[in-house]
Design a protein around this motif. Structure first.
Motif, PDB file in Angstrom:
ATOM      1  N   ALA A 122     -10.581   6.578  -3.745  1.00 27.40           N
ATOM      2  CA  ALA A 122     -11.209   6.846  -2.425  1.00 27.40           C
ATOM      3  C   ALA A 122     -10.532   6.443  -1.218  1.00 27.40           C
ATOM      4  N   ASP A 123      -9.361   5.445  -1.250  1.00 24.89           N
ATOM      5  CA  ASP A 123      -8.717   4.743  -0.133  1.00 24.89           C
ATOM      6  C   ASP A 123      -7.711   5.661   0.227  1.00 24.89           C
ATOM      7  N   PRO A 124      -7.665   6.349   1.407  1.00 22.53           N
ATOM      8  CA  PRO A 124      -6.626   7.374   1.620  1.00 22.53           C
ATOM      9  C   PRO A 124      -5.236   6.420   1.683  1.00 22.53           C
ATOM     10  N   VAL A 125      -5.143   5.263   1.958  1.00 22.49           N
ATOM     11  CA  VAL A 125      -3.868   4.508   1.766  1.00 22.49           C
ATOM     12  C   VAL A 125      -3.977   3.345   0.850  1.00 22.49           C
ATOM     13  N   PRO A 126      -4.124   3.485  -0.428  1.00 27.87           N
ATOM     14  CA  PRO A 126      -4.787   2.534  -1.485  1.00 27.87           C
ATOM     15  C   PRO A 126      -3.609   1.665  -1.904  1.00 27.87           C
ATOM     16  N   MET A 127      -3.885   0.405  -2.462  1.00 22.80           N
ATOM     17  CA  MET A 127      -2.987  -0.226  -3.141  1.00 22.80           C
ATOM     18  C   MET A 127      -1.806   0.368  -3.883  1.00 22.80           C
ATOM     19  N   TYR A 128      -0.562  -0.045  -3.796  1.00 21.74           N
ATOM     20  CA  TYR A 128       0.218   0.509  -4.931  1.00 21.74           C
ATOM     21  C   TYR A 128      -0.188   0.483  -6.310  1.00 21.74           C
ATOM     22  N   GLU A 129      -0.530  -0.825  -6.486  1.00 24.21           N
ATOM     23  CA  GLU A 129      -1.082  -1.098  -8.062  1.00 24.21           C
ATOM     24  C   GLU A 129      -2.315  -0.325  -8.518  1.00 24.21           C
ATOM     25  N   ASP A 130      -3.030   0.070  -7.397  1.00 31.02           N
ATOM     26  CA  ASP A 130      -4.192   1.217  -7.884  1.00 31.02           C
ATOM     27  C   ASP A 130      -3.647   2.592  -8.154  1.00 31.02           C
ATOM     28  N   VAL A 131      -2.525   2.796  -7.439  1.00 28.07           N
ATOM     29  CA  VAL A 131      -2.052   4.180  -7.500  1.00 28.07           C
ATOM     30  C   VAL A 131      -1.408   3.906  -9.172  1.00 28.07           C
ATOM     31  N   LYS A 132      -0.775   3.318  -9.502  1.00 29.00           N
ATOM     32  CA  LYS A 132      -0.134   2.942 -10.721  1.00 29.00           C
ATOM     33  C   LYS A 132      -1.242   3.037 -11.649  1.00 29.00           C
ATOM     34  N   LYS A 133      -2.366   2.352 -11.553  1.00 28.29           N
ATOM     35  CA  LYS A 133      -3.339   2.442 -12.508  1.00 28.29           C
ATOM     36  C   LYS A 133      -3.761   3.960 -12.543  1.00 28.29           C
ATOM     37  N   TYR A 151      -2.237   6.793 -12.243  1.00 33.20           N
ATOM     38  CA  TYR A 151      -1.298   7.491 -12.880  1.00 33.20           C
ATOM     39  C   TYR A 151      -0.914   6.799 -14.365  1.00 33.20           C
ATOM     40  N   ARG A 152      -1.470   5.872 -14.620  1.00 37.29           N
ATOM     41  CA  ARG A 152      -1.022   4.973 -15.831  1.00 37.29           C
ATOM     42  C   ARG A 152      -0.427   6.035 -16.839  1.00 37.29           C
ATOM     43  N   ALA A 153      -1.191   6.899 -17.268  1.00 38.41           N
ATOM     44  CA  ALA A 153      -0.846   7.560 -18.458  1.00 38.41           C
ATOM     45  C   ALA A 153       0.326   8.300 -18.321  1.00 38.41           C
ATOM     46  N   LEU A 154       0.668   8.921 -17.280  1.00 38.02           N
ATOM     47  CA  LEU A 154       2.053   9.500 -16.857  1.00 38.02           C
ATOM     48  C   LEU A 154       2.956   8.765 -16.764  1.00 38.02           C
ATOM     49  N   LEU A 155       2.841   7.377 -16.373  1.00 45.93           N
ATOM     50  CA  LEU A 155       3.868   6.427 -15.935  1.00 45.93           C
ATOM     51  C   LEU A 155       4.208   5.701 -17.629  1.00 45.93           C
ATOM     52  N   GLU A 156       3.234   5.777 -18.282  1.00 44.20           N
ATOM     53  CA  GLU A 156       3.627   5.481 -19.710  1.00 44.20           C
ATOM     54  C   GLU A 156       4.032   6.323 -20.788  1.00 44.20           C
ATOM     55  N   GLY A 157       4.099   7.745 -20.268  1.00 48.33           N
ATOM     56  CA  GLY A 157       4.657   8.780 -21.083  1.00 48.33           C
ATOM     57  C   GLY A 157       5.165   9.712 -20.192  1.00 48.33           C
ATOM     58  N   CYS A 158       4.937  10.841 -20.375  1.00 46.60           N
ATOM     59  CA  CYS A 158       5.707  12.119 -19.381  1.00 46.60           C
ATOM     60  C   CYS A 158       6.919  12.064 -19.584  1.00 46.60           C
ATOM     61  N   ASP A 159       7.404  11.839 -20.738  1.00 47.82           N
ATOM     62  CA  ASP A 159       8.868  11.657 -20.943  1.00 47.82           C
ATOM     63  C   ASP A 159       9.369  12.943 -20.876  1.00 47.82           C
ATOM     64  N   GLN A 160      10.478  13.157 -20.055  1.00 49.94           N
ATOM     65  CA  GLN A 160      11.106  14.578 -20.103  1.00 49.94           C
ATOM     66  C   GLN A 160      11.570  15.168 -21.548  1.00 49.94           C
ATOM     67  N   ARG A 203       0.765  -1.255  -0.020  1.00 47.56           N
ATOM     68  CA  ARG A 203      -0.010  -0.014   0.103  1.00 47.56           C
ATOM     69  C   ARG A 203       0.768   1.364  -0.180  1.00 47.56           C
ATOM     70  N   MET A 204       0.140   2.423  -0.458  1.00 45.68           N
ATOM     71  CA  MET A 204       1.228   3.616  -0.555  1.00 45.68           C
ATOM     72  C   MET A 204       0.203   4.721   0.114  1.00 45.68           C
ATOM     73  N   GLY A 205       0.988   5.272   0.975  1.00 40.29           N
ATOM     74  CA  GLY A 205       0.461   6.510   1.648  1.00 40.29           C
ATOM     75  C   GLY A 205       1.137   7.850   1.327  1.00 40.29           C
ATOM     76  N   VAL A 206       0.229   8.916   1.160  1.00 44.02           N
ATOM     77  CA  VAL A 206       1.127  10.240   0.800  1.00 44.02           C
ATOM     78  C   VAL A 206       0.644  11.332   1.862  1.00 44.02           C
ATOM     79  N   ARG A 207       1.545  12.063   2.293  1.00 44.33           N
ATOM     80  CA  ARG A 207       1.241  13.155   3.293  1.00 44.33           C
ATOM     81  C   ARG A 207       2.020  14.306   2.692  1.00 44.33           C
ATOM     82  N   LEU A 208       1.149  15.753   2.884  1.00 46.01           N
ATOM     83  CA  LEU A 208       1.792  16.731   2.508  1.00 46.01           C
ATOM     84  C   LEU A 208       1.987  17.442   3.974  1.00 46.01           C
TER      85      LEU A 208
END
Ligand SMILES: O=P(O)(O)O[C@H]1[C@H](OP(=O)(O)O)[C@@H](OP(=O)(O)O)[C@H](O)[C@@H](O)[C@H]1OP(=O)(O)O
Length: 458
Positions: free
Chosen positions: A427-438, A440-449, A411-416
């Motif tokens: 919806a989940d404040p500490v979601p499964m890491y795989e759900d986070v990756k889903k 942000y999939r577009a960015l993970l597959e693109g977003c090339d500097q 799981r992944m948690g984010v704090r600012l």
């Protein structure tokens, strides 16, 4: 006899310092009796104190507030932390020191108003900022990072350990700017102090990661060096709200309207902010603003951040693709190690940069996005906006990304700024890491500097 003289001198000196401090503090009509915080401090934006975002720290800089954090079930254990942190409290940049000096000279030379404390500015206050201070870290900035390091040890006792530090599983990365390098060194000191150890831990300077914006040609050309990119800021500074702030300032000083510009009011506002953040002073400069003025100044600052570093232009957030990929690459590596032999090579990564390092990344993650863009004409309707730079990137602002190993997976948690955030669309404040990756999939597959930062020749 000599001892007696020295004691007397020390006593007198001590009382002079205390009286001066008390005098400076009592100058403001906005003072709070205990800590003398200017009433407009919450409007300082990126020039604001971390303690004014997390006010429980005012009573104790090592306090942590569990009620602001959502944790996964107790069956989970922390396996990794990446902390991306803005440097601590700093001096103004040279550009702003010069504006502050010009305004101070104008007040001393021309102001005749009888506003409370105006005579104190003229007779007591000295322009002590010099050009060479240029954005350097101040003592308070060192303390910001030392205390943050000690709080992070409390937050993550199984990650920030002596064993992890000694065995190279804690990494420090910084931007090359002196304020960031010195913040990183202070962070390291806090770490050593909190763990009660002395270990060599050299920070690595990496501008490609921590100052990516300098190296993104498209961002530099289209935003940084393009005046029209900040057209909305200019319009607001020429608009009715800012004009009113300027007129009120001219009335208070009893100088002609023509002698007060948007730069003058900004300089006065910065004087109030810097005197407070650097020296804890509720200075007489703060009296030149009422609350509405301060809200206008805050909005002008937020507009700059919005159009230069956030949702205003697509390239602002895209310029941080390299940092985004760096983060997820590391998280993937941790997950892969957990799934193989479980031996982790990186328990904690601390990356120290700027407001302009953090804001584009938070924007790329779709955080703090208002439904309606911030513009020169919607100050009134944006009163309750989410995009408030003072809450998002005060000095020592920090984005904490935590991975947990749980029975059901990672799981992944984010704090600012030590408060949990729920990622938009999840919806989940500490979601499964795989759900986070889903998510942000577009960015993970693109977003090339290289691709996003390349200028389109056509
Ligand atoms: O208005 P100043 O000169 O203080 O602007 C600084 C940036 O400070 P910010 O706008 O975020 O308050 C500074 O960011 P920091 O996180 O390092 O404090 C930035 O690095 C620096 O280049 C200044 O930007 P500008 O382009 O001169 O406005």
């Amino acid at each position: 006899m000599v001892k007696q003289v020295v004691t007397t001198i020390c006593f007198v000196l001590f009382h002079c310092i205390i009286s001066y401090w008390a005098f400076m503090s009592s100058c403001s009509i906005h003072s709070s009796p205990k800590i003398s915080i200017p009433a407009i401090a919450r409007y300082f934006g990126t020039k604001g104190r971390y303690e004014d975002v997390n006010t429980y720290l005012i009573d104790g800089l090592l306090a942590t507030n569990n009620s602001l954090v959502t944790l996964p079930s107790s069956k989970c254990s922390e396996i990794h932390l990446t902390a991306i942190i803005r440097h601590g409290t700093r001096y103004p940049t040279t550009k702003n020191i010069q504006k502050m000096r010009e305004f101070y000279d104008l007040v001393v030379r021309d102001a005749t108003g009888n506003l409370n404390c105006l005579s104190e500015i003229k007779s007591q206050w000295k322009m002590w900022y010099t050009d060479d201070m240029d954005g350097r870290l101040v003592d308070k900035g060192r303390a910001d990072h030392m205390h943050l390091a000690q709080r992070l040890i409390k937050w993550f006792p199984s990650l920030l350990t002596e064993d992890n530090v000694r065995n190279g599983r804690v990494k420090l990365i910084t931007s090359s700017k002196h304020r960031c390098v010195n913040s990183t060194i202070a962070f390291r000191e806090g770490l050593m102090k909190g763990l009660n150890i002395k270990v060599e831990l050299e920070p690595a300077v990496n501008d490609a990661l921590m100052r990516y914006f300098d190296q993104c040609e498209r961002f530099v050309k289209e935003v940084e060096n393009n005046k029209s990119a900040l057209e909305e800021v200019k319009r607001f500074n020429e608009g009715p709200e800012m004009t009113r702030v300027m007129e009120k300032m001219a009335d208070r000083l009893e100088v002609p309207y023509a002698s007060i510009t948007d730069d003058s009011v900004e300089a006065a506002f910065f004087l109030c902010a810097y005197e407070f953040t650097i020296h804890d002073l509720n200075s007489p400069w703060c009296q030149l603003f009422d609350e509405v003025d301060a809200q206008v100044m805050e909005y002008a600052g937020d507009l700059k951040q919005y159009w230069k570093r956030s949702y205003g232009h697509d390239i602002n957030s895209k310029s941080s693709c390299i940092l985004f990929h760096d983060l997820f690459h590391r998280l993937d590596q941790v997950v892969a190690q957990i799934n193989s032999d479980g031996a982790l090579s990186e328990a904690v990564t601390v990356q120290v940069g700027h407001a302009e390092t953090l804001l584009p990344l938070l924007t790329l993650l779709d955080l703090f996005k208002d439904d309606i863009p911030l513009s020169s004409t919607n100050f009134a309707t944006q009163k309750n906006r989410i995009f408030r730079s003072g809450n998002i990137v005060p000095y020592a602002a920090n984005l904490l990304v935590v991975l947990y190993e749980c029975p059901e997976g990672i799981r992944m948690g984010v704090r600012l700024n030590e408060k949990s955030l729920t990622l938009p669309g999840l919806a989940d404040p500490v979601p499964m890491y795989e759900d986070v990756k889903k998510r942000y999939r577009a960015l993970l597959e693109g977003c090339d500097q290289e691709t996003v930062c390349k200028m389109n020749n056509s």
